[in-house]
Every structure is written in structure tokens, then in C-alpha cells.
Motif scaffolding. Structure first.
Motif, short mmCIF file in Angstrom:
data_model
loop_
_atom_site.label_atom_id
_atom_site.label_comp_id
_atom_site.label_asym_id
_atom_site.label_seq_id
_atom_site.Cartn_x
_atom_site.Cartn_y
_atom_site.Cartn_z
N VAL A 63 51.14 41.97 58.34
CA VAL A 63 49.80 42.41 58.71
C VAL A 63 49.86 43.39 59.88
O VAL A 63 49.14 44.40 59.91
N ALA A 64 50.74 43.13 60.84
CA ALA A 64 50.88 44.04 61.98
C ALA A 64 51.33 45.42 61.52
O ALA A 64 50.84 46.45 62.00
N ALA A 65 52.26 45.45 60.57
CA ALA A 65 52.73 46.73 60.03
C ALA A 65 51.60 47.45 59.31
O ALA A 65 51.44 48.68 59.43
N PHE A 66 50.80 46.70 58.57
CA PHE A 66 49.67 47.30 57.85
C PHE A 66 48.66 47.88 58.83
O PHE A 66 48.20 49.02 58.69
N GLU A 67 48.28 47.11 59.84
CA GLU A 67 47.28 47.58 60.80
C GLU A 67 47.77 48.79 61.58
O GLU A 67 46.98 49.70 61.89
N LYS A 68 49.05 48.83 61.85
CA LYS A 68 49.61 49.97 62.58
C LYS A 68 49.51 51.25 61.78
O LYS A 68 49.26 52.34 62.34
N SER A 69 49.67 51.14 60.46
CA SER A 69 49.63 52.33 59.61
C SER A 69 48.25 52.63 59.04
O SER A 69 48.07 53.61 58.32
N HIS A 70 47.27 51.78 59.35
CA HIS A 70 45.90 51.98 58.86
C HIS A 70 44.93 51.85 60.03
O HIS A 70 44.35 50.78 60.27
N GLU A 71 44.77 52.93 60.75
CA GLU A 71 43.91 52.93 61.92
C GLU A 71 42.47 52.57 61.53
O GLU A 71 41.94 53.07 60.54
N GLY A 72 41.88 51.69 62.31
CA GLY A 72 40.51 51.29 62.04
C GLY A 72 40.39 50.10 61.12
O GLY A 72 39.28 49.60 60.88
N ALA A 73 41.52 49.62 60.60
CA ALA A 73 41.50 48.46 59.71
C ALA A 73 42.01 47.23 60.45
O ALA A 73 42.94 47.30 61.25
N GLU A 74 41.38 46.11 60.19
CA GLU A 74 41.77 44.84 60.80
C GLU A 74 41.82 43.79 59.72
O GLU A 74 41.07 43.85 58.73
N VAL A 75 42.72 42.82 59.88
CA VAL A 75 42.92 41.81 58.83
C VAL A 75 42.69 40.41 59.39
O VAL A 75 43.19 40.07 60.47
N GLU A 76 41.92 39.62 58.68
CA GLU A 76 41.74 38.20 58.97
C GLU A 76 42.47 37.40 57.90
O GLU A 76 42.21 37.60 56.70
N VAL A 77 43.35 36.50 58.31
CA VAL A 77 44.12 35.69 57.37
C VAL A 77 43.69 34.25 57.46
O VAL A 77 43.61 33.68 58.56
N GLU A 78 43.41 33.66 56.32
CA GLU A 78 43.06 32.24 56.26
C GLU A 78 43.99 31.57 55.25
O GLU A 78 44.22 32.11 54.16
N TYR A 79 44.51 30.40 55.60
CA TYR A 79 45.40 29.66 54.71
C TYR A 79 44.62 28.51 54.08
O TYR A 79 44.04 27.69 54.79
N ILE A 80 44.61 28.46 52.77
CA ILE A 80 43.81 27.47 52.06
C ILE A 80 44.72 26.52 51.29
O ILE A 80 45.78 26.91 50.80
N PRO A 81 44.33 25.25 51.15
CA PRO A 81 45.13 24.30 50.38
C PRO A 81 45.17 24.67 48.90
O PRO A 81 44.16 25.08 48.32
N VAL A 82 46.33 24.51 48.29
CA VAL A 82 46.48 24.83 46.87
C VAL A 82 45.59 23.93 46.02
O VAL A 82 44.99 24.38 45.04
N ASP A 83 45.50 22.64 46.39
CA ASP A 83 44.81 21.71 45.51
C ASP A 83 43.30 21.88 45.49
O ASP A 83 42.61 21.28 44.66
N THR A 84 42.74 22.68 46.40
CA THR A 84 41.30 22.95 46.35
C THR A 84 41.01 24.43 46.09
O THR A 84 39.89 24.87 46.25
N ARG A 85 42.04 25.16 45.65
CA ARG A 85 41.86 26.60 45.47
C ARG A 85 40.86 26.92 44.37
O ARG A 85 40.15 27.92 44.45
N ALA A 86 40.78 26.07 43.34
CA ALA A 86 39.88 26.36 42.22
C ALA A 86 38.44 26.44 42.71
O ALA A 86 37.71 27.37 42.38
#
Length: 434
Positions: A63-86
Motif C-alpha cells: 500500500v505504501a508503494a501504491f500511495e507513493k506512486s499515486h499522488e492524492g490517493a489513500e488506502v484504507e485496509v480492513e481485514y475480515i473473517p473468511v467465515d462471514t465473508r458471504a
């Protein structure tokens, strides 16, 4: 990069169990009502692992590499349990305004998510991506529906034969080189060492049973007239079913104990020293290394019918996809490439042991870690996949195949009857999926 609240429920990587669930949501709108913003915040949902910290560190770097190469873009990451993904992903498809832009998803979910209208067709971008040319064919199939590409493969997982070197050595037994030898060796071990399962098998271990069916020339289903038709009741498939279910009994793995076991339970039995052999994944390696059999086992490809043959294995794994509803189409595709690119996959192998989907990256990984060699050999031989139909999620969730195996090993039905009933259920699911 913003890291928002993470779920802490421990769940395994999706390839571990080969689980599927298909969201039944209405068609979402394309591309955030036509927007393609080149700045702003992108939301990402990834799967939470049992030990998630190493994965987070790899993702943070990507994500850091992506944000560095895409000025003005920011990323929020959320980790979700597999068993409730549906439920989570179904809700996202229903409410594009609150949906993420990029998701990790199981490769058996692809067809269902495409039917639900949730994933963006990224065929053009994938085709023009230089790294994509090194993606192995099996992984490419896992993101492809009706000739169109709906994501980028993230990692693959296959199974091979773990065996106790000490047990086979003490009993003077050779490592099995054919399916018949595997079955007879398992029963010889059980006879001489009744405290052990010769080969740990499970009535609920669908992805451990499939290689027996495929090795005998059978299929789960076949494409016919633009749809799918069950083939689990075909003559070749029945031979494989009979071979697998012959391993349930007091002479190998008692049905009373083994009929309900899934893949995780069989691997746990081997790791605990309760079985001499098991069909386990590359993703099982860390758990087995942590068990009582450390230093007393080896791994070879699961043998086929003839010497020198490798039984076809199910190619599990996860993908990274872009949602159709994103208002940041270009940025989301670029982020998909960063998260599923060679640099990230190499780092995920080092951190998590996930097998890369790129042949060159995988070759490098094999040189670093010799334990992956049998799995790479299996991948290079002949891997198979489940029917590319949205019905597969229903078939898997309703336990059609485990029910078939359990009816046979319990003596309730013979192979033809149980396979015939399973085929009827599968065909009903295919018909309802359209």
C-alpha cells in the motif's frame, strides 16, 4: 494509509479448507455511476489469517508503494473473517455506496460473484499487464468466467502426500508410487500399528477425495449445452469414489471416527502423531512442523493410477478483484496489480508460505524453501478446478459430496446409489443457477 478496525476472530486462509459461499445479491451498478476518480480514498477488504501480523506487514508495504506512486490517493485496509465473508460481500453488492473498491476473494467464489454482478471485468487491463504473462494457467482459470477476467490471482494452494519416514522405515515399507499401493500401504500400517490411522481420511474432506475421482478419469461435472451437468455418477467417477471410501474402516481409518473429519482434522491427526500418512496442503506445512512429527516426515506428490503419475489436485487459492461499483476504477485496478504483483507475492511467500501464482516467482521460492518442491511438481503436473458455475457455492455449502461419502462409508447406500443421489442434487443446483 489508514488502517481501520480489524476483526480478530481467528480464521484460516481460504485455500486451507477449500470452503466456498456464494452471495446472492442483485446486480450492482457499473463504475460508481460512471465515475472514475483519480484521487481520494480506496477501501480494501482482505481476509484475516490465523496469524495476521506478517500478512499486514506485507500489505502495508504494498500500500505504501501504491500511495507513493499515486499522488492524492489513500488506502484504507480492513481485514475480515473468511467465515462471514458471504454476508459482508453480499451486503457490499447490495449497497455500492458503502462497498469497498478492492476485495480478496476465494477462487471458488469467482463464478458466483460474477453472476451477482459484483466484480469488474478487468480483461483489458490484465491482458496489458506485463507481469500477467507469467501467471500459471491454473491460476488464470480461477479468475476467468466465460472468457473474461475478473481479478488477479493472489496465491495457489495444492495438496500432496505427507508420510512418516520413521513409521515406513520401521515397517520396511516403500513410499507408495500408485493409488493401489497407497491404499495397500495404509492398510499394512494399520495392521502393524493399530494405534495409527494408515492414511488419515475424512468423509467431509471433499478436496482430499477429488484426486481419487480425477485420477480414475472422473469429473465432478461437465459443460453441456451452455450449462453444467453432474458427472459424479459416471463410471470413472464411481471408481474413484470406491477407491477413496475403501479407506474408511477398521483396517485404516474407522468410519465412526473418520466419517465426520474434514481436511483440517486429518492434518491435525497427522501432526499429532496419530496417522502415518495424510493428504495435506502446502498451507498445512507450518501446522505439521509445529506438531510432534517434526523431523519425522517427508512429502511427495500424491500418486496416480500408474507409477510415475501424479494424481490431479484441486487448485485452491485466493484472488484480488475490483468491484463493479467502484468510483475509482483506474486506481482500483492499479491497486489490484500492486497487491497481487510479483513483489507482493514473493513477500507473502516469505511471510505466510503462500505459493505464488507466477511461475518465475514460484521457482525462486522453491530454491529458497525445498519443502515446496512436491507441491510445485503437483502444480506442474495436472491440477483441476471446480465447475465454473455460481451453483458450486450452493453445492459445497449444502454438503452434497460429503453426504455422498458419508452415506457410503456408513453403509446406508452403495456407491451407485449415493453417487446418483448426489448427481441429482448437483443438477438441481445447476438448473437453479441458470
Amino acid at each position: 494509509m489508514k488502517l481501520i478496525a480489524r476483526f480478530t476472530a481467528p480464521v484460516a486462509a481460504l485455500a486451507l479448507a477449500g470452503l466456498t459461499a456464494t452471495a446472492c445479491a442483485p446486480q450492482t451498478s457499473d463504475n460508481g455511476a460512471g465515475r472514475d476518480d483519480r484521487s481520494g480514498t480506496l477501501r480494501v477488504w482482505l481476509f484475516q489469517e490465523v496469524n495476521n501480523k506478517p500478512k499486514e506487514q506485507v500489505v502495508d508495504a504494498a500500500v505504501a508503494a501504491f500511495e507513493k506512486s499515486h499522488e492524492g490517493a489513500e488506502v484504507e485496509v480492513e481485514y475480515i473473517p473468511v467465515d462471514t465473508r458471504a454476508q459482508r460481500i453480499k451486503a457490499a453488492f447490495n449497497d455500492p455506496d458503502s462497498a469497498p473498491d478492492v476485495i480478496e476473494y476465494g477462487n471458488t467464489d469467482t463464478a458466483g460473484y460474477v453472476k451477482d454482478g459484483g466484480l469488474a471485468d478487468v480483461s483489458a487491463e490484465f491482458g496489458a499487464w506485463d507481469e500477467a504473462k507469467d501467471t500459471d494457467p491454473t491460476a488464470r482459470r480461477s479468475v476467468t468466467v466465460d472468457g473474461k477476467v475478473y481479478g488477479a490471482p493472489l496465491f495457489v494452494g495444492v495438496r500432496a502426500l505427507y508420510y512418516r519416514t520413521d513409521v515406513l522405515g520401521e515397517l520396511g515399507l516403500d513410499v507408495p508410487t500408485t493409488q493401489d499401493e497407497l491404499i495397500s500401504t495404509a492398510k499394512k500400517i494399520r495392521k502393524e500399528r493399530p494405534e495409527l490411522y494408515g492414511l488419515a481420511v475424512g468423509g467431509a474432506y471433499t478436496y482430499g477425495a477429488m484426486p481419487f475421482i480425477w485420477a480414475n478419469g472422473g469429473e465432478m461435472a461437465v459443460e453441456k449445452d451452455g450449462g453444467w451437468k453432474a458427472a459424479i455418477d459416471g463410471a470413472e467417477a464411481q471408481k474413484g469414489i470406491a477407491a477413496y471410501t475403501s479407506l474408511f474402516g477398521d483396517d485404516n481409518c474407522p468410519a465412526a471416527k473418520c466419517a465426520a473429519m474434514g481436511g483440517n482434522a486429518t492434518a491435525t491427526a497427522f501432526a499429532a502423531g496419530k496417522a502415518a500418512m495424510v493428504i495435506g496442503g502446502d498451507f498445512s506445512h507450518q501446522a505439521i512442523e509445529a506438531g510432534s512429527v517434526k523431523g519425522k516426515y517427508a512429502v511427495v506428490p500424491l500418486p496416480g493410477l500408474k507409477k510415475g503419475e501424479i494424481a490431479p489436485a484441486f487448485a485452491g487459492g485466493n484472488n484480488i478483484g475490483v468491484l463493479r461499483s467502484t468510483g475509482h476504477r483506474t486506481l482500483a485496478v492499479d491497486l489490484m496489480k500492486e497487491l497481487a504483483g510479483k513483489r507482493t507475492q514473493a513477500a507473502l511467500f516469505d511471510a505466510m508460505g503462500f505459493l505464488p501464482t507466477y511461475t518465475d516467482v514460484r521457482d525462486t521460492a522453491a530454491k529458497k524453501e525445498p519443502f515446496v518442491a512436491p507441491f510445485i511438481e503437483t502444480l506442474a503436473a495436472d491440477t483441476k478446478f471446480v465447475p465454473a458455475s455460481p451453483a458450486w457455492g450452493q453445492i459445497d455449502a449444502s454438503l452434497v459430496l460429503p453426504t455422498m461419502f458419508q452415506e457410503i462409508v456408513s453403509g446406508k447406500k452403495d456407491v451407485p446409489a449415493a453417487a446418483g443421489d448426489a448427481a441429482e442434487k448437483m443438477d438441481a443446483a445447476f438448473a437453479s443457477a441458470g
